[in-house]
Design a protein around this motif. Structure first.
Motif, PDB file in Angstrom:
ATOM      1  N   PHE A   1       0.765  -1.081   0.054  1.00  0.00           N
ATOM      2  CA  PHE A   1       0.017   0.039   0.023  1.00  0.00           C
ATOM      3  C   PHE A   1       0.999   1.246  -0.031  1.00  0.00           C
ATOM      4  CE2 PHE A   1      -3.129  -2.791   2.278  1.00  0.00           C
ATOM      5  CZ  PHE A   1      -3.883  -3.053   1.132  1.00  0.00           C
TER       6      PHE A   1
ATOM      7  N   PRO B   1      -4.983   1.488   2.121  1.00  0.00           N
ATOM      8  CA  PRO B   1      -5.626   1.137   0.753  1.00  0.00           C
ATOM      9  C   PRO B   1      -6.449   2.121  -0.056  1.00  0.00           C
ATOM     10  CG  PRO B   1      -6.243  -0.224   2.746  1.00  0.00           C
ATOM     11  CD  PRO B   1      -5.336   0.768   3.102  1.00  0.00           C
TER      12      PRO B   1
ATOM     13  N   THR C   1      -3.268   4.545  -1.197  1.00  0.00           N
ATOM     14  CA  THR C   1      -2.260   4.338  -2.650  1.00  0.00           C
ATOM     15  C   THR C   1      -2.749   4.917  -3.998  1.00  0.00           C
ATOM     16  OG1 THR C   1      -1.121   2.421  -3.566  1.00  0.00           O
ATOM     17  CG2 THR C   1      -3.599   2.139  -2.976  1.00  0.00           C
TER      18      THR C   1
END
Length: 620
Positions: free
Chosen positions: A48, A154, A220
């Motif tokens: 991530f 995430p 990310t």
């Protein structure tokens, strides 16, 4: 990649030009870190954070830390920040660490309380992640160190969908780890393209001005998003004391100090944390007062200064120094941190009617308190105080006595610290000492002006020193007057963070690494369990660490290897130390073997007090 690198270089060049320009969120964050004197981001790759790691690798002026695990990376960032504190913008550098989201490889004992508050039934998965770093960040919070923890999280799409992803608890809650970090950071931010510039600026400003770590969650899919941002310099102006209150406090102080018959100054840790060392030194010079230091204030003033009298640690202080300080009619204490190890187990014996305390946000003059910080107060005191030279007797030279009598053949604590002190007195070094035998032994050694002393006196996390010295060595190399790192650690502490030896090699660093091998945890033996097996670590070939952590295929990229020596006999110590200090282009590892129950007397006294406090005395 060339286009990304050029964009990063342009971002750095645009700082201060107030040019709103398109750039990625990641490059904006890196530009701000570089502005604050941060030239390396420590950490470990994880799925991530890897989009952001591309940007770090391509950014002109910031390198990647290449750490073995996140706990070590956090320690390294802490050490880096402590040394670069004098080298960044306005003398306020920061350290930075980047991890991925969630899981941890390690659960440091000191961070379990945070986990247990939020995750009673957490399953621990093997892997990399932010939870491995929480202990290091908590230490930075406790000890007032400016560290930026960047967490790759995430994607915003996955978070919005509540996806059941790896590294999560499987309940769709993507904020649980950020809530943990709220307990050990001064500010937190979750970055979106819309808030990126304002939120990054906000938390970085608080990191610098509050001298505490901050937490930045960077999804990310956000790191590479383009924003248009004004690159004017961060506003790092500190609050100015109200003039009338400051003048009244200074007037009160001058009236007391100019009438005092035996005044003195005691410097402590917050002088370093708030970077007022230069103001303190000017005040010492102008006043002419004798000056002492608390353990956390070591190296603020040169210990070879004509006015320096010694280190004060309450009842653990050698009697001549203790008598001299405690007999003062006025003691001006600057930047006090009144923790147990810093005060000799809360045994400071200074009468309240003799004590003046100058802190970062208030000053206490006997029983009166003024809401003004020491920076402005010190400046005005220095301008207005009348210099009074004092006839001082020769300073007491305490050394570091151990509990074993000297030996013709064996290496004793008393002998070793005396020999090491001869070298540290010659020129400035950054000395990093592990909590326990190492810190108690090194704290009494005299260091000249320009030296730095790093030890985690308050948080006291075992294993801190070795990984932190990676950060101090990198930071020391960047200073205008470079400082070589001398690390002193125990073999038990070394085992916790030894993996970073390979990172020293990768960065071509040339510290002197001194590993005191006393067959286990000596400080713990003095607290409890002298003969218990749990206080003995499995033995390693410590002096051969460079061989284990190096490989033929990478040796062309390593620094020159100097001494790798296990020293058992007293007669071999002087020569080995001399060579290590002379050969500055090489990395040296010296394993110093001592008796397991020999220890600095100050440590023994501190352990005895801890043992008494911990002792179970029956049900009440």
């Amino acid at each position: 990649m060339a286009d990304i690198a050029q964009a990063a270089k342009t971002a750095v060049q645009d700082i201060g030009k107030r040019i709103p320009r398109p750039q990625s969120v990641g490059n904006y964050l890196l530009s701000r870190l570089h502005e604050l004197g941060c030239n390396v981001v420590f950490g470990v790759p994880g799925d991530f954070n890897m989009e952001f790691l591309d940007q770090i690798e391509d950014f002109d002026g910031i390198s990647w830390g290449y750490n073995a695990n996140e706990l070590n990376a956090g320690y390294a960032a802490d050490g880096y920040a402590r040394v670069k504190g004098g080298g960044g913008k306005d003398g306020m550098g920061v350290g930075a660490v980047c991890t991925t989201f969630g899981i941890c490889t390690l659960f440091p004992n000191y961070s379990l309380f945070l986990v247990e508050q939020h995750l009673a039934n957490l399953t621990v998965y093997e892997g990399v992640g932010e939870l491995s770093c929480v202990n290091a960040i908590a230490g930075s919070e406790a000890e007032l160190v400016s560290v930026v923890h960047i967490v790759g999280t995430p994607s915003t799409v996955s978070q919005a969908d509540g996806a059941i992803l790896h590294h999560t608890l499987g309940n769709g809650d993507f904020n649980v780890f950020a809530r943990m970090y709220k307990e050990v950071t001064v500010a937190q931010a979750s970055i979106t393209p819309e808030n990126a510039a304002s939120e990054i600026d906000r938390v970085l400003r608080l990191c610098v001005l509050k001298r505490r770590p901050v937490y930045i969650a960077l999804p990310t899919d956000v790191a590479a998003k383009t924003i248009v941002a004004d690159m004017k310099p961060l506003d790092l102006r500190r609050d100015v004391n109200p003039k009338d209150a400051e003048d009244e406090a200074v007037k009160h102080l001058l009236a007391i100090l100019e009438k005092a018959e035996r005044p003195a100054i005691l410097v402590d840790g917050c002088c370093q944390r708030w970077h007022v060392e230069s103001q303190v030194r000017k005040f010492v010079e102008k006043s002419g007062f004798p000056v002492f230091s608390a353990p956390m204030g070591k190296s603020v003033v040169s210990e070879f200064h004509a006015q320096y009298r010694g280190a004060y640690v309450g009842e653990h202080t050698p009697k001549p120094i203790r008598d001299e300080l405690e007999s003062r009619d006025v003691l001006l204490m600057v930047g006090a941190i009144k923790s147990d190890f810093n005060t000799g187990g809360f045994t400071f014996h200074v009468k309240p009617e003799s004590l003046i305390e100058l802190h970062s946000s208030y000053c206490k003059i006997f029983h009166a308190t003024y809401n003004v910080g020491f920076e402005g107060v010190l400046r005005k005191l220095t301008e207005r105080i009348t210099h009074r030279p004092w006839a001082l007797p020769a300073a007491f030279e305490p050394g570091t006595p151990g509990v074993r009598e000297d030996s013709a053949t064996d290496i004793t604590q008393t002998f070793f610290w005396t020999e090491l002190g001869k070298h540290l007195a010659v020129e400035p070094y950054c000395v990093v000492a592990e909590t326990g035998t190492s810190s108690f032994g090194a704290s009494a050694l005299k260091m000249p002006r320009g030296s730095r002393f790093v030890s985690q006196v308050l948080w006291g996390s075992i294993g801190y020193a070795f990984a932190a010295s990676l950060g101090t060595a990198l930071a020391g190399r960047e200073l205008e007057s470079p400082l070589r790192t001398v690390l002193i650690t125990g073999e038990g502490s070394f085992q916790l963070t030894a993996q970073e030896m390979s990172t020293f090699l990768r960065h071509k660093l040339t510290p002197i690494i001194l590993i005191i091998n006393n067959d286990g945890y000596t400080i713990e033996r003095y607290i409890h369990g002298e003969t218990r097996e749990y206080n003995r670590t499995a033995m390693w070939k410590y002096a051969r660490s460079l061989d284990y952590y190096s490989v033929d295929q990478d040796k062309a990229t390593y620094p020159r290897f100097g001494l790798q020596q296990r020293i058992v006999k007293k007669q071999d110590v002087a020569g080995a130390l001399s060579r290590a200090f002379q050969e500055k282009d090489a990395i040296h590892v010296l394993e110093i073997v001592m008796d397991k129950m020999d220890a600095p007397q100050g440590m023994v006294k501190t352990a005895a007090k801890t043992r008494a406090e911990n002792k179970y005395n029956g049900d009440s």
